[in-house]
Every structure is written in structure tokens, then in C-alpha cells.
Design a protein around this motif. Structure first.
Motif, PDB file in Angstrom:
ATOM      1  N   GLU A 113      57.975  59.979  28.031  1.00 25.27           N
ATOM      2  CA  GLU A 113      57.768  59.011  26.959  1.00 25.27           C
ATOM      3  C   GLU A 113      57.353  59.742  25.690  1.00 25.27           C
ATOM      4  O   GLU A 113      56.525  60.637  25.719  1.00 25.27           O
ATOM      5  N   ALA A 114      57.946  59.361  24.560  1.00 26.96           N
ATOM      6  CA  ALA A 114      57.639  60.011  23.290  1.00 26.96           C
ATOM      7  C   ALA A 114      56.197  59.745  22.899  1.00 26.96           C
ATOM      8  O   ALA A 114      55.650  58.669  23.164  1.00 26.96           O
ATOM      9  N   GLU A 115      55.602  60.735  22.257  1.00 30.68           N
ATOM     10  CA  GLU A 115      54.201  60.623  21.858  1.00 30.68           C
ATOM     11  C   GLU A 115      54.021  61.071  20.426  1.00 30.68           C
ATOM     12  O   GLU A 115      54.850  61.813  19.882  1.00 30.68           O
ATOM     13  N   VAL A 116      52.924  60.638  19.836  1.00 32.83           N
ATOM     14  CA  VAL A 116      52.524  61.115  18.518  1.00 32.83           C
ATOM     15  C   VAL A 116      51.710  62.384  18.715  1.00 32.83           C
ATOM     16  O   VAL A 116      50.756  62.390  19.498  1.00 32.83           O
ATOM     17  N   ALA A 117      52.096  63.440  18.024  1.00 35.40           N
ATOM     18  CA  ALA A 117      51.402  64.724  18.161  1.00 35.40           C
ATOM     19  C   ALA A 117      50.487  64.938  16.962  1.00 35.40           C
ATOM     20  O   ALA A 117      50.833  64.595  15.823  1.00 35.40           O
ATOM     21  N   GLN A 118      49.309  65.485  17.247  1.00 38.31           N
ATOM     22  CA  GLN A 118      48.367  65.820  16.192  1.00 38.31           C
ATOM     23  C   GLN A 118      47.783  67.201  16.467  1.00 38.31           C
ATOM     24  O   GLN A 118      47.563  67.579  17.612  1.00 38.31           O
ATOM     25  N   SER A 119      47.506  67.919  15.381  1.00 35.21           N
ATOM     26  CA  SER A 119      46.809  69.188  15.520  1.00 35.21           C
ATOM     27  C   SER A 119      45.992  69.465  14.263  1.00 35.21           C
ATOM     28  O   SER A 119      46.340  68.971  13.176  1.00 35.21           O
ATOM     29  N   PRO A 120      44.868  70.186  14.394  1.00 36.20           N
ATOM     30  CA  PRO A 120      44.290  70.602  15.668  1.00 36.20           C
ATOM     31  C   PRO A 120      43.602  69.432  16.368  1.00 36.20           C
ATOM     32  O   PRO A 120      43.480  68.361  15.780  1.00 36.20           O
ATOM     33  N   ARG A 121      43.175  69.597  17.580  1.00 34.07           N
ATOM     34  CA  ARG A 121      42.434  68.545  18.269  1.00 34.07           C
ATOM     35  C   ARG A 121      40.978  68.515  17.819  1.00 34.07           C
ATOM     36  O   ARG A 121      40.354  67.467  17.765  1.00 34.07           O
ATOM     37  N   TYR A 122      40.453  69.675  17.504  1.00 35.58           N
ATOM     38  CA  TYR A 122      39.068  69.796  17.049  1.00 35.58           C
ATOM     39  C   TYR A 122      39.021  70.739  15.860  1.00 35.58           C
ATOM     40  O   TYR A 122      39.746  71.729  15.815  1.00 35.58           O
ATOM     41  N   LYS A 123      38.146  70.390  14.904  1.00 35.19           N
ATOM     42  CA  LYS A 123      37.979  71.241  13.741  1.00 35.19           C
ATOM     43  C   LYS A 123      36.519  71.213  13.322  1.00 35.19           C
ATOM     44  O   LYS A 123      35.944  70.142  13.131  1.00 35.19           O
ATOM     45  N   ILE A 124      35.930  72.397  13.211  1.00 36.08           N
ATOM     46  CA  ILE A 124      34.567  72.523  12.705  1.00 36.08           C
ATOM     47  C   ILE A 124      34.644  73.294  11.406  1.00 36.08           C
ATOM     48  O   ILE A 124      35.272  74.359  11.350  1.00 36.08           O
ATOM     49  N   THR A 125      34.021  72.758  10.380  1.00 36.62           N
ATOM     50  CA  THR A 125      34.061  73.401   9.081  1.00 36.62           C
ATOM     51  C   THR A 125      32.730  73.238   8.377  1.00 36.62           C
ATOM     52  O   THR A 125      31.916  72.391   8.766  1.00 36.62           O
ATOM     53  N   GLU A 126      32.511  74.020   7.384  1.00 37.54           N
ATOM     54  CA  GLU A 126      31.310  73.882   6.576  1.00 37.54           C
ATOM     55  C   GLU A 126      31.622  73.010   5.364  1.00 37.54           C
ATOM     56  O   GLU A 126      32.768  72.978   4.886  1.00 37.54           O
ATOM     57  N   LYS A 127      30.592  72.331   4.891  1.00 39.89           N
ATOM     58  CA  LYS A 127      30.801  71.485   3.712  1.00 39.89           C
ATOM     59  C   LYS A 127      31.286  72.337   2.552  1.00 39.89           C
ATOM     60  O   LYS A 127      30.970  73.526   2.465  1.00 39.89           O
ATOM     61  N   SER A 128      32.099  71.717   1.740  1.00 39.67           N
ATOM     62  CA  SER A 128      32.754  72.291   0.564  1.00 39.67           C
ATOM     63  C   SER A 128      34.021  73.071   0.907  1.00 39.67           C
ATOM     64  O   SER A 128      34.748  73.491  -0.004  1.00 39.67           O
ATOM     65  N   GLN A 129      34.289  73.243   2.207  1.00 41.28           N
ATOM     66  CA  GLN A 129      35.535  73.907   2.588  1.00 41.28           C
ATOM     67  C   GLN A 129      36.683  72.890   2.612  1.00 41.28           C
ATOM     68  O   GLN A 129      36.480  71.684   2.627  1.00 41.28           O
ATOM     69  N   ALA A 130      37.905  73.425   2.645  1.00 40.64           N
ATOM     70  CA  ALA A 130      39.091  72.579   2.742  1.00 40.64           C
ATOM     71  C   ALA A 130      39.565  72.518   4.188  1.00 40.64           C
ATOM     72  O   ALA A 130      39.482  73.507   4.914  1.00 40.64           O
ATOM     73  N   VAL A 131      40.028  71.339   4.597  1.00 39.87           N
ATOM     74  CA  VAL A 131      40.590  71.182   5.944  1.00 39.87           C
ATOM     75  C   VAL A 131      41.892  70.410   5.839  1.00 39.87           C
ATOM     76  O   VAL A 131      42.110  69.639   4.903  1.00 39.87           O
ATOM     77  N   ALA A 132      42.761  70.646   6.824  1.00 36.84           N
ATOM     78  CA  ALA A 132      44.047  69.942   6.849  1.00 36.84           C
ATOM     79  C   ALA A 132      44.379  69.558   8.270  1.00 36.84           C
ATOM     80  O   ALA A 132      44.135  70.317   9.214  1.00 36.84           O
TER      81      ALA A 132
END
Lengths: 115, 114
Positions: free
Chosen positions: A1-20
Motif C-alpha cells: 500500500e502506498a504511503e506518505v514518506a517523511q524525513s527525517p523522523r527526528y530532528k534536534i536543533t538549537e534555537k536560531s538554527q535552520a531546519v528543513a
């Protein structure tokens, strides 16, 4: 069955950093949604795409959040700079046409922790 | 805007006992109603939905929900729960008067006790 894929599963970052975050919807689904789910709450819509066009981004904090779906397929959600209050689960969902009767299919989410 | 209220944030229930998870919404004008389930570390999955017709809708794993227009409710029930039903359950509403946007409740955490 087709699924929606997402990545990363977990992300830890410091404030003021950029994430995607990245999302690949079910093939053929015209509508793509990004939701934010804060612990203990239900998902809240951030942005909705119909093909490559934004149809609703009224709840997207545009000073720091951006989203794109350039070719009308996969999508990227970016936060710059990240703030402590952005810690949450970010869910991507897709549906066939975006009608209010359509079932939305969700990916597993990206859990973001901002330190 | 629509709103969805799930009054019970946590519901513990013994295995094989019946359960009801409550959901109320703010408007009865042209609404469509959904129940989604979220297992730990997974995304949401559709459990069942009401679009039109019979007010009682059923899922493949024994859950049912009844659309009650006069009480603006869409409660979820199961006559006998299993351990595997332990999960977070979200009620959602959409409709032509919501701009096709979905509004989710805050969720009910169902814990089935052996």
C-alpha cells in the motif's frame, strides 16, 4: 500500500538554527498538507498545496516558516530561525483532490526538538 | 470557524470492556466527520468517516460512530476492546463551510488494561 514518506523522523536543533523537513506524498495525490502537532493537542494546519500552488497558508508563521512544492510532487517545510516554541511533531498528509470529503493520508511525522 | 471538542483526554478501560470516546463539533451545517487513530510513533490513520446517508458508520476493526445532528456529536464506540486498540484517537470535522479545511480535536488517549 502506498504511503506518505517523511524525513527525517527526528530532528534536534538549537534555537536560531535552520531546519528543513521533507515530504513525499502518495503518487497521484494533488493535495499536500503540512500540520503541526504540539504534544497533547490535535494537528493544526500550517499550509495546504494544490499541485504546486499554495491554497491556504493562513496559519503559517511566515516570518520564519516557508514551504514549497515546486514540481507539485514532494514538498519541503523550512524553519529559520527555529525557536523553542517550535518543538512539536510536524506531519505531512496528502489527499487525492483536497475535497472536504477526501481521506487524508498521513506520514509518520518529524519530531522536532529545539534546545 | 469550526471547532471540535473531545472532552476526555484519557480513557483507561479493561480489556474486553466496552468503550465510548466522545466528540462534539460546533456546527451542523454541511459537515463531514472523521475519526483518526494514531498509534505510538506513527502518523494518523483513518478509522471511519461520515459523509452522508446512514448515520451509523463502522470500521473494519469493530469500531462504530453515530452522527447525531441534533446533539452535534459523533461519538466513537466499541463493544469489546483489545490491547491493540491502545492509541490516540482524534475526531475531525470538515465541510464546505470550512473551505475544505479539516479541524481536529485535541485527542483522546485510550489505554486498554489487561
Amino acid at each position: 500500500e502506498a504511503e506518505v514518506a517523511q524525513s527525517p523522523r527526528y530532528k534536534i536543533t538549537e534555537k536560531s538554527q535552520a531546519v528543513a523537513f521533507w515530504c513525499d506524498p502518495i503518487s497521484g495525490h494533488a493535495t499536500l498538507y503540512w500540520y503541526r502537532q504540539i504534544l497533547g493537542q490535535g494537528p493544526e494546519l500550517l499550509v495546504q498545496f494544490q499541485d504546486e500552488s499554495v491554497v491556504d497558508d493562513s496559519q503559517l508563521p511566515k516570518d520564519r516558516f516557508s514551504a514549497e512544492r515546486l514540481k507539485g510532487v514532494d514538498s519541503t517545510l523550512k524553519i529559520q530561525p527555529a525557536e523553542l516554541g517550535d518543538s512539536a511533531m510536524y506531519l505531512c498528509a496528502s489527499s487525492l483532490l483536497g475535497a472536504s470529503t477526501d481521506t487524508q493520508y498521513f506520514g509518520p511525522g518529524t519530531r522536532l526538538t529545539v534546545l | 470557524a469550526q471547532s471540535v471538542t473531545q472532552l476526555d483526554s484519557q480513557v483507561p478501560v479493561f480489556e474486553e470492556a466496552p468503550v465510548e470516546l466522545r466528540c462534539n463539533y460546533s456546527s451542523s451545517v454541511s459537515v463531514y466527520l472523521f475519526w483518526y487513530v494514531q498509534y505510538p510513533n506513527q502518523g494518523l490513520q483513518l478509522l471511519l468517516k461520515y459523509l452522508s446517508g446512514s448515520t451509523l458508520v463502522e470500521s473494519i476493526n469493530g469500531f462504530e460512530a453515530e452522527f447525531n445532528k441534533s446533539q452535534t456529536s459523533f461519538h466513537l464506540r466499541k463493544p469489546s476492546v483489545h490491547i491493540s486498540d491502545t492509541a490516540e484517537y482524534f475526531c475531525a470535522v470538515s465541510g464546505t463551510n470550512t473551505g475544505n479545511q479539516f479541524y481536529f480535536g485535541t485527542g483522546t488517549s485510550l489505554t486498554v488494561i489487561p
